[in-house]
Write a protein that holds these residues in place. Structure first.
Motif, mmCIF file in Angstrom:
data_model
loop_
_atom_site.group_PDB
_atom_site.id
_atom_site.type_symbol
_atom_site.label_atom_id
_atom_site.label_comp_id
_atom_site.label_asym_id
_atom_site.label_seq_id
_atom_site.Cartn_x
_atom_site.Cartn_y
_atom_site.Cartn_z
ATOM 1 N N GLY A 16 85.833 -50.098 28.324
ATOM 2 C CA GLY A 16 86.175 -51.395 27.755
ATOM 3 C C GLY A 16 85.036 -52.443 27.611
ATOM 4 N N VAL A 17 84.372 -52.268 28.838
ATOM 5 C CA VAL A 17 83.111 -53.282 29.027
ATOM 6 C C VAL A 17 81.981 -52.704 28.124
ATOM 7 N N TYR A 18 81.794 -51.524 27.880
ATOM 8 C CA TYR A 18 80.963 -51.253 27.064
ATOM 9 C C TYR A 18 81.247 -51.561 25.610
ATOM 10 N N ASN A 19 82.347 -51.130 25.347
ATOM 11 C CA ASN A 19 82.741 -51.447 23.896
ATOM 12 C C ASN A 19 82.847 -53.196 23.658
ATOM 13 N N SER A 20 82.909 -53.846 24.732
ATOM 14 C CA SER A 20 82.947 -55.388 24.475
ATOM 15 C C SER A 20 81.385 -55.851 24.075
ATOM 16 N N THR A 21 80.488 -55.067 24.309
ATOM 17 C CA THR A 21 78.858 -55.375 24.111
ATOM 18 C C THR A 21 78.966 -55.018 22.382
ATOM 19 N N LYS A 22 79.972 -54.348 21.919
ATOM 20 C CA LYS A 22 79.646 -53.921 20.391
ATOM 21 C C LYS A 22 80.306 -55.077 19.462
ATOM 22 N N LEU A 23 81.006 -56.123 20.149
ATOM 23 C CA LEU A 23 81.625 -56.876 19.199
ATOM 24 C C LEU A 23 80.892 -57.825 18.628
ATOM 25 N N ASN A 24 80.968 -58.095 17.232
ATOM 26 C CA ASN A 24 80.372 -59.287 16.962
ATOM 27 C C ASN A 24 81.376 -60.163 16.269
ATOM 28 N N PHE A 25 81.395 -61.332 16.921
ATOM 29 C CA PHE A 25 82.281 -62.272 16.832
ATOM 30 C C PHE A 25 82.135 -63.087 15.718
ATOM 31 N N ASP A 26 81.224 -62.927 15.118
ATOM 32 C CA ASP A 26 81.149 -63.401 13.363
ATOM 33 C C ASP A 26 81.798 -62.699 12.379
ATOM 34 N N ALA A 27 81.966 -61.339 12.582
ATOM 35 C CA ALA A 27 82.690 -60.397 11.863
ATOM 36 C C ALA A 27 83.668 -59.350 12.597
ATOM 37 N N LEU A 28 84.593 -60.098 13.094
ATOM 38 C CA LEU A 28 85.378 -59.229 14.175
ATOM 39 C C LEU A 28 86.003 -58.216 13.732
ATOM 40 N N PHE A 29 86.496 -58.154 12.721
ATOM 41 C CA PHE A 29 87.170 -56.896 11.747
ATOM 42 C C PHE A 29 86.219 -56.198 10.965
ATOM 43 N N GLU A 30 85.123 -56.147 11.081
ATOM 44 C CA GLU A 30 84.229 -55.346 10.172
ATOM 45 C C GLU A 30 83.263 -54.360 10.985
ATOM 46 N N GLY A 31 83.201 -53.283 10.315
ATOM 47 C CA GLY A 31 81.957 -52.302 11.008
ATOM 48 C C GLY A 31 82.290 -51.782 12.465
ATOM 49 N N GLU A 32 81.264 -51.934 13.247
ATOM 50 C CA GLU A 32 81.489 -51.526 14.712
ATOM 51 C C GLU A 32 82.407 -52.355 15.583
ATOM 52 N N SER A 33 82.493 -53.654 15.067
ATOM 53 C CA SER A 33 83.570 -54.395 15.906
ATOM 54 C C SER A 33 84.960 -54.210 15.898
ATOM 55 N N ILE A 34 85.493 -53.349 14.849
ATOM 56 C CA ILE A 34 86.787 -52.852 14.762
ATOM 57 C C ILE A 34 86.986 -51.785 15.552
ATOM 58 N N VAL A 35 86.010 -51.140 15.570
ATOM 59 C CA VAL A 35 85.991 -49.815 16.498
ATOM 60 C C VAL A 35 85.965 -50.040 18.103
ATOM 61 N N GLY A 36 85.263 -51.223 18.255
ATOM 62 C CA GLY A 36 84.919 -51.636 19.625
ATOM 63 C C GLY A 36 86.363 -52.412 19.981
#
Length: 67
Positions: A16-36
């Motif tokens: 969970g901590v690792y995947n929180s680094t993958k979040l892009n808060f500008d586009a939270l529901f797109e790309g790698e952010s949704i996977v995170g």
């Protein structure tokens, strides 16, 4: 069984901590952010399930000790 549950909790937390680094808060529901987000949610579910398992094992031990 106890050590297995604690190991799963630690691994889920680390994931969970690792995947929180993958979040892009500008586009939270797109790309790698949704996977995170999905992986963070799955990690939280795993942690909750392991905590329920540990609690049920403690209750089982208490019931067995009363007999």
């Amino acid at each position: 069984m106890k050590y297995f549950a604690y190991t799963i909790i630690v691994l889920a937390f680390a994931l969970g901590v690792y995947n929180s680094t993958k979040l892009n808060f500008d586009a939270l529901f797109e790309g790698e952010s949704i996977v995170g987000l999905i992986t963070i949610l799955a990690s939280l579910c795993a942690i909750v399930l392991m905590l329920i398992l540990l609690t049920s094992k403690r209750i089982e031990e208490k019931v067995k000790s009363r007999k």
